[in-house]
Design a protein around this motif. Structure first.
Motif, PDB file in Angstrom:
ATOM      1  N   PHE A 121       0.835  -1.191   0.000  1.00  0.00           N
ATOM      2  CA  PHE A 121       0.000   0.000   0.000  1.00  0.00           C
ATOM      3  C   PHE A 121       0.877   1.251   0.000  1.00  0.00           C
ATOM      4  CE2 PHE A 121      -3.774  -2.426   1.112  1.00  0.00           C
ATOM      5  CZ  PHE A 121      -3.239  -3.509   1.792  1.00  0.00           C
ATOM      6  N   TYR A 154       0.672   5.335   1.074  1.00  0.00           N
ATOM      7  CA  TYR A 154      -0.078   6.344   1.813  1.00  0.00           C
ATOM      8  C   TYR A 154       0.618   7.696   1.670  1.00  0.00           C
ATOM      9  CZ  TYR A 154      -2.609   2.697   4.441  1.00  0.00           C
ATOM     10  OH  TYR A 154      -3.404   1.639   4.818  1.00  0.00           O
ATOM     11  N   LEU A 207      -4.763   6.775   2.327  1.00  0.00           N
ATOM     12  CA  LEU A 207      -4.378   5.747   1.373  1.00  0.00           C
ATOM     13  C   LEU A 207      -4.449   6.291  -0.046  1.00  0.00           C
ATOM     14  CD1 LEU A 207      -3.630   2.736   0.918  1.00  0.00           C
ATOM     15  CD2 LEU A 207      -6.086   2.286   0.715  1.00  0.00           C
ATOM     16  N   GLU A 266       0.922  -5.881   4.221  1.00  0.00           N
ATOM     17  CA  GLU A 266      -0.047  -6.539   5.094  1.00  0.00           C
ATOM     18  C   GLU A 266       0.450  -7.920   5.474  1.00  0.00           C
ATOM     19  OE1 GLU A 266      -3.934  -8.260   3.701  1.00  0.00           O
ATOM     20  OE2 GLU A 266      -4.667  -6.484   4.757  1.00  0.00           O
ATOM     21  N   GLY A 304      -3.231 -11.057   7.583  1.00  0.00           N
ATOM     22  CA  GLY A 304      -4.593 -10.732   7.164  1.00  0.00           C
ATOM     23  C   GLY A 304      -5.132  -9.424   7.679  1.00  0.00           C
ATOM     24  N   ASN A 305      -4.657  -8.934   8.820  1.00  0.00           N
ATOM     25  CA  ASN A 305      -5.264  -7.707   9.334  1.00  0.00           C
ATOM     26  C   ASN A 305      -4.266  -6.781  10.005  1.00  0.00           C
ATOM     27  OD1 ASN A 305      -4.719  -9.104  11.647  1.00  0.00           O
ATOM     28  ND2 ASN A 305      -6.744  -8.900  12.544  1.00  0.00           N
ATOM     29  N   GLU A 306      -2.989  -6.955   9.711  1.00  0.00           N
ATOM     30  CA  GLU A 306      -2.004  -6.070  10.308  1.00  0.00           C
ATOM     31  C   GLU A 306      -1.137  -5.475   9.213  1.00  0.00           C
ATOM     32  OE1 GLU A 306      -1.555  -8.322  14.617  1.00  0.00           O
ATOM     33  OE2 GLU A 306       0.105  -8.325  13.201  1.00  0.00           O
ATOM     34  N   GLN A 307      -0.929  -4.167   9.286  1.00  0.00           N
ATOM     35  CA  GLN A 307      -0.074  -3.506   8.309  1.00  0.00           C
ATOM     36  C   GLN A 307       1.166  -2.961   8.992  1.00  0.00           C
ATOM     37  OE1 GLN A 307      -1.758  -0.740   5.506  1.00  0.00           O
ATOM     38  NE2 GLN A 307      -3.546  -2.017   5.105  1.00  0.00           N
ATOM     39  N   TYR A 308       2.285  -3.111   8.293  1.00  0.00           N
ATOM     40  CA  TYR A 308       3.570  -2.633   8.771  1.00  0.00           C
ATOM     41  C   TYR A 308       4.101  -1.609   7.772  1.00  0.00           C
ATOM     42  CZ  TYR A 308       3.192  -6.458  12.035  1.00  0.00           C
ATOM     43  OH  TYR A 308       2.747  -7.293  13.030  1.00  0.00           O
ATOM     44  N   PHE A 309       4.661  -0.530   8.310  1.00  0.00           N
ATOM     45  CA  PHE A 309       5.028   0.616   7.496  1.00  0.00           C
ATOM     46  C   PHE A 309       6.533   0.768   7.330  1.00  0.00           C
ATOM     47  CE2 PHE A 309       1.125   2.963   6.746  1.00  0.00           C
ATOM     48  CZ  PHE A 309       0.259   2.295   7.598  1.00  0.00           C
ATOM     49  N   GLY A 310       6.901   1.318   6.174  1.00  0.00           N
ATOM     50  CA  GLY A 310       8.266   1.754   5.982  1.00  0.00           C
ATOM     51  C   GLY A 310       8.508   3.066   6.714  1.00  0.00           C
ATOM     52  N   SER A 319     -11.876  -5.038  13.359  1.00  0.00           N
ATOM     53  CA  SER A 319     -10.714  -4.933  14.245  1.00  0.00           C
ATOM     54  C   SER A 319     -10.236  -3.486  14.229  1.00  0.00           C
ATOM     55  CB  SER A 319      -9.585  -5.863  13.788  1.00  0.00           C
ATOM     56  OG  SER A 319      -9.077  -5.464  12.528  1.00  0.00           O
ATOM     57  N   GLN A 368      -6.612  -1.122  15.090  1.00  0.00           N
ATOM     58  CA  GLN A 368      -5.184  -1.164  15.353  1.00  0.00           C
ATOM     59  C   GLN A 368      -4.735   0.163  15.940  1.00  0.00           C
ATOM     60  OE1 GLN A 368      -3.163  -2.380  11.776  1.00  0.00           O
ATOM     61  NE2 GLN A 368      -4.571  -4.060  11.410  1.00  0.00           N
ATOM     62  N   TYR A 424      -1.249   2.514  16.469  1.00  0.00           N
ATOM     63  CA  TYR A 424       0.110   2.741  16.036  1.00  0.00           C
ATOM     64  C   TYR A 424       0.696   3.917  16.822  1.00  0.00           C
ATOM     65  CZ  TYR A 424      -0.954   0.024  11.786  1.00  0.00           C
ATOM     66  OH  TYR A 424      -1.301  -0.965  10.896  1.00  0.00           O
ATOM     67  N   GLY A 472       8.022   6.020  10.206  1.00  0.00           N
ATOM     68  CA  GLY A 472       6.706   5.512   9.865  1.00  0.00           C
ATOM     69  C   GLY A 472       5.987   5.018  11.103  1.00  0.00           C
ATOM     70  N   PRO A 473       4.669   4.866  11.033  1.00  0.00           N
ATOM     71  CA  PRO A 473       3.927   4.341  12.182  1.00  0.00           C
ATOM     72  C   PRO A 473       4.363   2.928  12.522  1.00  0.00           C
ATOM     73  CG  PRO A 473       2.446   5.285  10.529  1.00  0.00           C
ATOM     74  CD  PRO A 473       3.800   5.177   9.898  1.00  0.00           C
ATOM     75  N   LEU A 478       3.201  -0.483  14.523  1.00  0.00           N
ATOM     76  CA  LEU A 478       2.035  -1.153  15.072  1.00  0.00           C
ATOM     77  C   LEU A 478       2.267  -1.548  16.526  1.00  0.00           C
ATOM     78  CD1 LEU A 478      -0.777  -2.445  14.565  1.00  0.00           C
ATOM     79  CD2 LEU A 478       0.432  -4.529  13.893  1.00  0.00           C
ATOM     80  N   THR A 497      -3.349  -4.985  17.870  1.00  0.00           N
ATOM     81  CA  THR A 497      -4.601  -5.147  17.133  1.00  0.00           C
ATOM     82  C   THR A 497      -5.632  -5.722  18.092  1.00  0.00           C
ATOM     83  OG1 THR A 497      -3.444  -5.583  15.059  1.00  0.00           O
ATOM     84  CG2 THR A 497      -5.738  -6.264  15.185  1.00  0.00           C
ATOM     85  N   TYR A 523     -10.132  -1.231   9.421  1.00  0.00           N
ATOM     86  CA  TYR A 523     -10.339  -1.562   8.020  1.00  0.00           C
ATOM     87  C   TYR A 523     -11.714  -1.094   7.550  1.00  0.00           C
ATOM     88  CZ  TYR A 523      -6.103  -4.218   7.427  1.00  0.00           C
ATOM     89  OH  TYR A 523      -4.796  -4.574   7.311  1.00  0.00           O
ATOM     90  N   LEU A 557      -7.067   0.666   5.150  1.00  0.00           N
ATOM     91  CA  LEU A 557      -7.066   1.097   6.535  1.00  0.00           C
ATOM     92  C   LEU A 557      -7.478   2.559   6.606  1.00  0.00           C
ATOM     93  CD1 LEU A 557      -3.940  -0.174   8.514  1.00  0.00           C
ATOM     94  CD2 LEU A 557      -6.334  -0.475   9.103  1.00  0.00           C
TER      95      LEU A 557
END
Lengths: 113, 111
Positions: free
Chosen positions: A33, A35, A45, A96, A99-105, B31, B33, B35, B42-43, B45, B48, B92, B99
């Motif tokens: 993704f 942003y 997004l 991602e 399934g439901n967690e996103q990690y960012f650069g 859900s 999250q 951050y 960047g953010p 996490l 969750t 989501y 997101l």
């Protein structure tokens, strides 16, 4: 989780030029993704980039302005085209997991003069 | 668009104090999250939450998901300067992959 790197970390560009931002992940991921975070604002997004298909853009963002490539499962690029000062932002890629967690650069801080 | 409203927008406290920040919506989320974003980064996490009424603890941070899955809170006990940052909640959208982020709570903890 994943280790995500972005290049460049920051840049100062002139109006009317274009900048390509790279995002590299240390493992294969299906969904990536892009942003934008304007000064003092939250994250918005721009688009979702899946390998092997066209990127899906959110309302207000178009491919001509923000072309995206996704040549493989670990890499993506976002180009900010024909820049104006309003494009000055932090641009972030994310991936991602589970399934439901996103990690960012770490983000690319762009200033357009 | 499912909106997430965070409050307060800014919070400045002294080391050792407790605080709670809130994330509210009129929509139900599968859900949420949380951050934390530090300047120039960047953010990252933190947690969750998935189940209505769920409480999760991460050292001095306690996260709660509302029973109706429309709101969440973050409580920090004995805040430290290292807790300084922008705290963002995100959920989501109905599409399942985008997101939506709240505008964040900017926390400053002074020694």
């Amino acid at each position: 989780s994943a280790v995500i790197s972005q290049k460049p970390s920051r840049d100062i560009c002139q109006r009317g030029t274009s900048l390509t931002i790279q995002c590299q992940v240390d493992s294969q991921v299906t969904m990536m993704f892009w942003y934008r975070q304007q000064p003092g604002q939250s994250l918005t997004l721009i688009a979702t980039a899946n390998q092997g298909s066209e990127a899906t853009y959110e309302s207000g963002f178009v491919i001509d302005k923000f072309p995206i490539s996704r040549p493989n499962l670990t890499f993506s690029t976002l180009t900010v085209s024909n820049m104006s000062p309003e494009d000055s932002s932090i641009y972030l890629c994310s991936v991602e997991f589970r399934g439901n967690e996103q990690y960012f650069g770490p983000g690319t801080r762009l200033t357009v003069t | 668009t499912q909106l997430l409203e965070q409050s307060p927008q800014f919070l400045s406290i002294q080391e050792g104090e407790n605080l709670t920040v809130y994330c509210n919506s009129s929509s139900v989320f599968s859900s949420l999250q949380w951050y934390r974003q530090e300047p120039g980064e960047g953010p990252v996490l933190l947690v969750t939450v998935v189940t209505g009424g769920e409480v999760k603890k991460l050292k001095r941070l306690t996260f709660q998901f509302g029973d109706a899955r429309k709101d969440s809170s973050l409580h920090i006990t004995a805040a430290q300067p290292g807790d300084t940052g922008l705290y963002l909640c995100a959920g989501y959208s109905n599409s399942g992959y985008a997101l939506n982020f709240g505008k964040g709570t900017s926390l400053l903890v002074t020694p």
